[in-house]
Design an enzyme around this catalytic site. Structure first.
Site, short mmCIF file in Angstrom:
data_model
loop_
_atom_site.label_atom_id
_atom_site.label_comp_id
_atom_site.label_asym_id
_atom_site.label_seq_id
_atom_site.Cartn_x
_atom_site.Cartn_y
_atom_site.Cartn_z
CG LEU A 1 9.28 9.13 0.89
CD1 LEU A 1 9.47 9.68 1.83
CD2 LEU A 1 9.50 9.96 -0.49
CG HIS A 2 11.07 3.94 -4.59
ND1 HIS A 2 11.88 4.34 -5.65
CD2 HIS A 2 9.90 4.51 -5.04
CE1 HIS A 2 11.23 5.17 -6.83
NE2 HIS A 2 10.18 5.09 -6.20
CB ALA A 3 16.80 4.65 -4.18
#
Length: 89
Positions: free
Chosen positions: A14-16
Site C-alpha cells: 500500500l504505497h502512495a
C-alpha cells in the site's frame, strides 16, 4: 456492517499510488470504511491514515464497511485488491 480479510498481493504494497486508488474507490460511496492491519485501525478513506499502516506485500488487512451502500463498496474495494491495484505485479 460487512467485513472482509484481504491480502495485499502487489509487489509494492500500500504505497502512495495504490493507497490513492483505494481511497478514490471508497470515496465514491457513502458508507464508512475502516482498514485494520498490524493492530492499527484507520479510516480507509484517508490517504494519510492508510499510508500510516505501512502495509507491504503479503500483509493481511481487514476492511470493515458500514452504511447504506456497504455491499457495493466492499465489492469495489475487494476487486481492486484482487487486481493488485492495477499494477500487474
Amino acid at each position: 456492517m460487512t467485513e472482509r480479510e484481504l491480502l495485499i498481493a502487489n509487489k509494492l504494497g500500500l504505497h502512495a499510488r495504490a493507497t490513492a486508488k483505494l481511497v478514490q474507490v471508497l470515496s465514491g460511496y457513502r458508507s464508512n470504511a475502516t482498514l485494520v492491519a498490524k493492530g492499527r485501525e484507520v479510516n480507509a478513506k484517508s490517504i494519510m491514515g492508510v499510508m500510516l499502516l505501512a502495509a507491504g506485500y503479503g500483509t493481511s488487512v481487514v476492511l470493515r464497511i458500514e452504511g447504506e451502500d456497504e455491499a457495493a463498496a466492499m465489492e469495489a474495494a475487494a476487486a481492486l485488491f484482487e487486481r493488485k491495484f492495477d499494477e500487474g505485479g
